[in-house]
Structure formats: C-alpha cells, structure tokens
Design a protein around this motif. Structure first.
Motif, PDB file in Angstrom:
ATOM      1  N   GLU A  90      66.827 116.118  94.311  1.00  0.00           N
ATOM      2  CA  GLU A  90      67.502 115.758  95.566  1.00  0.00           C
ATOM      3  C   GLU A  90      67.500 114.252  95.812  1.00  0.00           C
ATOM      4  O   GLU A  90      68.393 113.728  96.489  1.00  0.00           O
ATOM      5  CB  GLU A  90      66.814 116.478  96.725  1.00  0.00           C
ATOM      6  N   HIS A  91      66.537 113.533  95.281  1.00  0.00           N
ATOM      7  CA  HIS A  91      66.443 112.085  95.509  1.00  0.00           C
ATOM      8  C   HIS A  91      67.086 111.262  94.392  1.00  0.00           C
ATOM      9  O   HIS A  91      67.032 110.029  94.440  1.00  0.00           O
ATOM     10  CB  HIS A  91      64.983 111.675  95.665  1.00  0.00           C
ATOM     11  N   GLY A 105      65.156 110.034 100.954  1.00  0.00           N
ATOM     12  CA  GLY A 105      64.592 109.408  99.777  1.00  0.00           C
ATOM     13  C   GLY A 105      65.652 109.166  98.713  1.00  0.00           C
ATOM     14  O   GLY A 105      66.603 109.930  98.580  1.00  0.00           O
ATOM     15  N   ALA A 106      65.495 108.074  97.976  1.00  0.00           N
ATOM     16  CA  ALA A 106      66.413 107.750  96.880  1.00  0.00           C
ATOM     17  C   ALA A 106      65.589 107.200  95.722  1.00  0.00           C
ATOM     18  O   ALA A 106      64.954 106.156  95.850  1.00  0.00           O
ATOM     19  CB  ALA A 106      67.472 106.754  97.317  1.00  0.00           C
TER      20      ALA A 106
END
Length: 296
Positions: A90-91, A105-106
C-alpha cells in the motif's frame, strides 16, 4: 485524510471474483492479481491501449480455471494492474506522480522508481507515460479503498477459510513477457524458462513444495527456473510463512507459449497448456491430501 469518495463515478460492482471449490475443499488458494481487463471509467490514461495492455497477465485466471475442480479456491482481480496493483504494498507509491500531498505512508521501492510500476503504474513497459498529468491524491485513495483493499481482503479471507488452523498452500499466478530481461534492463543469463517459480529465495515457501511444483511442470516437458528472473512480490511477503505451514509460491508462465503478445489473443497451443495446468493442480492436490487430515 482525503475522502476517496469525492468527485468519483459509481463504485465497481465486482473488483474481485472468488470461485469456491467445486468438490470437497482442500487448503489451496490460488490468486491472479494481474489478469483483470475491466478498465475503470475514471482511469483517464492517455497512452495507446495496446501499449497499456502489455502490463496485463491476460488470460492467466483462465489457464488456472481447474483450481475449483481439485478443491481449491480461485481469486482473481477484474481490474487491470496498471490502474492499481494488488501485488504491491500500500505504501509503494512514487509521490512524484501526484499533483498534491499524499497524506499516508509512501515508501517506493527502487524498482518502482526505475520502472514506474509500483502500486499505481506511471509508465508502460516501453517507458511511455500512462498519464498526461499528475494524479490527485484522492484518486489514488479511491483506488486503494475500492480496488486494492477488496482484493487483499478477499484473498486473506479465502486463505483463512481454507485453513483456519494448520498448513495451507497459496499459488500466486502470473505471466511474464518473453522479453522480460530487456524490460528489466538486464542481460539474459540464457533462454527464458517456460515457467518461473518464485519463493522469495526460500522465505515464502518450503523448498520441498517448490521442487514438487517444479517437478510436475518438468514432467510435462516445461523448462523451469526458480527465482530467476522473478522471486516474488508483496503477496508472498504478506501470506507466506513456511515456519507456520503457510506456503506461498509465485508461478510465472512465459507468455510466448500461450499468448500472442501483440494482440493478447490465445495461441492454438493455449488449450493444451491449460490442460497441463490442470494436471499440475491434480499433483498439487494429491500432495495436499497426503499431508493433511481428510476433509469431510
């Protein structure tokens, strides 16, 4: 947080399909996260569609449609992985492709930054830009909430239902382009195998099960490589834990053996490949029956 609902069209009816066992169930779940071909109306890509479709694992869930007939569950996405990829964390977002600030978040991987195929792809395999603009953060939030999460949830639920306790087996199904080394920017060490098995170098699956599947394909005349050029991605990291008896194995078919890579149409040999897959599934099911208690 950004609302994923703002300014979006109707939500997808079925982002993921789950085909249950057609015979008494065994602890086997197979998933095809990249074979979806229903392109959402809000995709807004500007690249040529034929170029975009090179990212698809077209027809993979069809190749494996015997899964329910051996007692397994087959899960597959209906949406394309170029829209959002269920096999990425997901990040795994490259914030440079966004027009505004991403509130979550990345943590994009080096591969995402180099090849542009993270959670949301920015480039085609030929390095053409998919969009003529930067995406809004709310667009990515919408895709996560209504496509990525339903897929991950459906797969997790299928695995839990297949084996609430005890061992389970998960096959993560894909296809690979015949020019995969060129796409990866690598020199090919030799001819590309017909089938590539990935187990994160032993972290997601027992070596014995990997070898069992490799042997089943080799017995049918297929060349097999293990962890080369693909060792697996996020779904294996999420669900594979061989110390607990949770075995996750990625299976990649060389597209050239069943698919016209330009038109995405099946080759005449495709039905024979599909029948061979059914035979391999019978071998896998026999193994599962031999090491687990009888199912009622």
């Amino acid at each position: 947080m950004i609302s994923p609902e703002a300014s979006h069209p109707a939500l997808p009816a079925l982002p993921v399909l789950v085909l249950p066992p057609a015979v008494p169930a065994i602890a086997l779940v197979c998933d095809s996260p990249h074979s979806g071909t229903d392109y959402p109306a809000d995709f807004d890509y500007t690249v040529d569609a034929a170029e975009l479709r090179k990212l698809e694992d077209t027809h993979v869930h069809w190749l494996w449609d015997a899964v329910p007939r051996v007692g397994g569950t087959l899960v597959h996405a209906t949406f394309p992985r170029s829209y959002i990829d269920p096999n990425r964390h997901e990040h795994d977002i490259d914030v440079a492709m966004l027009a505004d600030t991403w509130p979550g978040g990345a943590a994009p991987t080096a591969r995402t930054l180099a090849l542009g195929n993270g959670l949301v792809s920015s480039l085609t395999p030929s390095r053409h830009s998919i969009y003529a603009r930067r995406l809004q953060a709310r667009e990515v939030a919408h895709r996560i909430e209504h496509y990525w999460r339903p897929y991950r949830r459906a797969l997790a639920q299928a695995l839990e239902a297949a084996a609430p306790q005890g061992p389970r087996w998960h096959l993560n199904l894909h296809s690979m382009p015949s020019n995969v080394y060129e796409r990866l920017g690598r020199v090919a060490p030799g001819p590309l195998a017909d089938v590539v098995l990935g187990d994160l170098h032993g972290q997601s699956c027992s070596a014995a099960f990997t070898e069992l599947v490799a042997g089943a394909f080799r017995q049918l005349g297929y060349s097999v490589a293990i962890n080369e050029p693909y060792a697996g991605q996020d779904l294996l990291r999420e669900f594979g834990e061989p110390a607990r008896g949770h075995h996750s194995l990625q299976i990649e078919f060389n597209r050239a053996i069943y698919l016209n890579e330009k038109t995405r149409e099946l080759l005449p040999r495709a039905n024979a490949v599909r029948e061979d897959v059914a035979d391999v599934l019978c071998d896998i099911a026999a193994h599962i029956h031999s090491v687990t208690p009888a199912h009622s």
